[in-house]
Design an enzyme around this catalytic site. Structure first.
Site, PDB file in Angstrom:
ATOM      1  N   PRO A  88      -4.560  83.831 -12.078  1.00  0.00           N
ATOM      2  CA  PRO A  88      -4.381  82.372 -11.749  1.00  0.00           C
ATOM      3  C   PRO A  88      -2.935  82.042 -12.850  1.00  0.00           C
ATOM      4  CG  PRO A  88      -6.525  82.878 -12.940  1.00  0.00           C
ATOM      5  CD  PRO A  88      -5.840  84.260 -11.784  1.00  0.00           C
ATOM      6  N   GLU A 115     -13.524  87.869 -14.441  1.00  0.00           N
ATOM      7  CA  GLU A 115     -12.380  87.277 -15.551  1.00  0.00           C
ATOM      8  C   GLU A 115     -11.349  87.627 -15.444  1.00  0.00           C
ATOM      9  OE1 GLU A 115     -14.952  84.435 -15.617  1.00  0.00           O
ATOM     10  OE2 GLU A 115     -13.085  83.996 -16.968  1.00  0.00           O
ATOM     11  N   ARG A 158       6.653  88.037   8.059  1.00  0.00           N
ATOM     12  CA  ARG A 158       6.539  86.934   8.390  1.00  0.00           C
ATOM     13  C   ARG A 158       8.385  87.077   8.671  1.00  0.00           C
ATOM     14  NH1 ARG A 158       8.764  81.801   7.288  1.00  0.00           N
ATOM     15  NH2 ARG A 158       8.518  81.216   9.446  1.00  0.00           N
ATOM     16  N   ASP A 173      12.720  76.959   8.137  1.00  0.00           N
ATOM     17  CA  ASP A 173      11.253  76.913   7.450  1.00  0.00           C
ATOM     18  C   ASP A 173      11.855  75.825   6.173  1.00  0.00           C
ATOM     19  OD1 ASP A 173       9.976  78.212   9.111  1.00  0.00           O
ATOM     20  OD2 ASP A 173      10.141  79.956   7.565  1.00  0.00           O
TER      21      ASP A 173
HETATM   22  N1  LIG Z   1      -5.533  81.246  -9.392  1.00  0.00           N
HETATM   23  C1  LIG Z   1      -5.742  82.675  -8.667  1.00  0.00           C
HETATM   24  C2  LIG Z   1      -7.511  82.821  -9.413  1.00  0.00           C
HETATM   25  O1  LIG Z   1      -8.269  81.767  -9.564  1.00  0.00           O
HETATM   26  C3  LIG Z   1      -7.684  84.211  -8.994  1.00  0.00           C
HETATM   27  C4  LIG Z   1      -6.798  84.838  -8.333  1.00  0.00           C
HETATM   28  C5  LIG Z   1      -5.644  84.467  -8.068  1.00  0.00           C
HETATM   29  C6  LIG Z   1      -5.383  83.463  -7.671  1.00  0.00           C
HETATM   30  N2  LIG Z   1      -3.832  82.852  -7.982  1.00  0.00           N
HETATM   31  O2  LIG Z   1      -3.030  83.680  -7.088  1.00  0.00           O
HETATM   32  O3  LIG Z   1      -3.260  81.537  -7.680  1.00  0.00           O
END
Ligand SMILES: Nc1c(O)cccc1[N+](=O)[O-]
Length: 243
Positions: A88, A115, A158, A173
């Site tokens: 994230p 985490e 793809r 696309d």
């Molecule tokens: N958002 C998120 C996550 O919470 C855990 C692993 C990967 C991601 N992501 O790639 O967006």
């Protein structure tokens, strides 16, 4: 292209062998290998995580296990690899990222859980001049990186030559021209009293192209004004600006 995925849940990646991706593998366009991270643990409990330094909730994935796993997987093939860590905290994964990765001979995805992975794993790879991308598929919290890998592998594969039956569809696309796709219709001509827009039945290809472009501009302006603002100066012609 060779794709390797390292994960503690190999079964999560089973969908990669279905449908379009499965056919790409069968056609030899993609080689896929999924590896269980626990294969590189050395304790009876096969521990892959530990408490975070500095305290705080959750667990962090251990650098020793990840370091040995990445070294072993990278050594399986001499092709140069880009390491991808879904997180994230990563840079946004976009259609442009997918397009850029089609030029890679090999992608190695490292799926974190808990985490995340001890930062030194990425730091160590980078100091060894290994290309590493920490990328995010969106601003929401997932339990691990596996789902993100499914998304990214589909978006990349793809686009590989020979995968899509009609390569032109990849050019039309959403995002391929920086805009969202407009609405699409098929038979019947009227459904529950709702008719297909007449222009699409006119056979006038110029008018149809203009109508589709206007609907894409309209939808992008309504739903993703950020994409419109990011378009290069020369992306819109006079007819677009008149819209
Ligand atoms: N958002 C998120 C996550 O919470 C855990 C692993 C990967 C991601 N992501 O790639 O967006």
């Amino acid at each position: 292209m060779r794709i390797d995925v390292i994960t503690i849940f190999p079964g999560y990646l089973a969908p990669l062998r279905e449908a379009l991706l499965g056919r790409a593998i069968g056609a030899g366009l993609v080689d896929l290998a999924v590896h269980d991270l626990r294969s590189w643990t050395r304790d009876v409990h096969q521990a892959v995580d530990d408490s975070p330094y500095g305290g705080g909730p959750g667990m962090v994935m251990r650098p020793q296990v990840w370091g040995e796993a990445l070294d072993a997987v990278l050594a399986l093939d001499e092709r140069p690899a880009r390491i991808v860590v879904p997180t994230p905290a990563g840079r946004p994964f976009t259609q442009a990222t997918a397009q850029a990765w089609t030029g890679e001979e090999r992608l190695v995805f490292a799926c974190g859980r808990y985490e995340g992975i001890d930062q030194r794993v990425v730091d160590d790879a980078r100091r060894r001049d290994l290309p590493v991308d920490e990328v995010s598929i969106g601003d929401y919290v997932l339990v691990g990186g596996e789902v993100a890998v499914l998304v990214m592998v589909e978006a990349v594969v793809r686009l590989l030559p020979g995968v899509l039956g009609n390569p032109a569809s990849a050019q039309q696309d959403s995002f391929s021209d920086g805009l969202l796709e407009g609405p699409a219709y098929t038979r019947p001509e009227v459904w529950r009293g709702l008719a297909v827009p007449e222009v699409l039945r006119s056979g006038n290809h110029a008018k149809i192209a203009r109508w589709r472009r206007d609907r894409a501009l309209e939808r992008t302006a309504q739903r993703r004004p950020d994409l419109l603002a990011a378009l290069p100066e020369d992306a819109l012609d006079d007819a677009d600006r008149a819209f």
